[in-house]
Design an enzyme around this catalytic site. Structure first.
Site, PDB file in Angstrom:
ATOM      1  N   ILE A   1       0.872  -1.166   0.000  1.00 53.21           N
ATOM      2  CA  ILE A   1       0.000   0.000   0.000  1.00 53.21           C
ATOM      3  C   ILE A   1       0.913   1.222   0.000  1.00 53.21           C
ATOM      4  CG2 ILE A   1      -1.769   1.319   1.208  1.00 53.21           C
ATOM      5  CD1 ILE A   1      -2.651  -1.310   2.506  1.00 53.21           C
ATOM      6  N   HIS A   2       0.907   1.946  -1.094  1.00 52.10           N
ATOM      7  CA  HIS A   2       1.724   3.146  -1.289  1.00 52.10           C
ATOM      8  C   HIS A   2       3.191   2.849  -0.983  1.00 52.10           C
ATOM      9  CE1 HIS A   2       2.680   7.274  -1.934  1.00 52.10           C
ATOM     10  NE2 HIS A   2       3.039   7.452  -0.679  1.00 52.10           N
ATOM     11  N   ASP A   3       3.667   3.225   0.199  1.00 52.65           N
ATOM     12  CA  ASP A   3       5.075   2.980   0.516  1.00 52.65           C
ATOM     13  C   ASP A   3       5.226   2.035   1.708  1.00 52.65           C
ATOM     14  OD1 ASP A   3       4.180   4.701   2.428  1.00 52.65           O
ATOM     15  OD2 ASP A   3       5.737   6.198   2.162  1.00 52.65           O
ATOM     16  N   SER A   4       4.234   1.169   1.893  1.00 53.52           N
ATOM     17  CA  SER A   4       4.278   0.157   2.934  1.00 53.52           C
ATOM     18  C   SER A   4       4.325  -1.211   2.259  1.00 53.52           C
ATOM     19  CB  SER A   4       3.039   0.273   3.825  1.00 53.52           C
ATOM     20  OG  SER A   4       3.036  -0.732   4.806  1.00 53.52           O
TER      21      SER A   4
END
Length: 99
Positions: free
Chosen positions: A31-34
């Site tokens: 998720i995005h930058d995770s």
């Protein structure tokens, strides 16, 4: 500028996911930058994350985009900001670069 940065984040994520798939890791969540994966694969995912970031940012992407836009659109754009002293090679060995 936020759209440009988000596009770089998405490209980094995709290249990391591709490396994971190519190495046989098929369970992950992003998720995005995770980034996430099963515990036994974490070290490999971390290495891929660092390596793909290094590969992607070893050149000045903003300057490259500026040159490409000027060539394709035929307009003069302002110079890009000066690059600092950060050594991108340090990312390869950074234990906590990306979490």
């Amino acid at each position: 500028s936020p759209n440009y940065i988000h596009s770089l984040d998405a490209s980094h994520m995709w290249s990391t996911v591709k490396r994971m798939i190519d190495s046989g890791i098929t369970q992950f969540s992003m998720i995005h930058d995770s980034y996430g994966c099963p515990a036994p694969d974490v070290n490999l995912m971390r290495a891929f994350t660092n390596e793909e970031f290094h590969k992607m940012h070893s050149t000045n992407l903003l300057a490259d985009m500026r040159e490409e836009l000027m060539q394709n659109i035929g307009i003069e754009l302002p110079d890009t900001p000066e690059v600092g002293v950060f050594n991108i090679d340090n990312v390869l060995d950074a234990e906590y670069f990306f979490q």
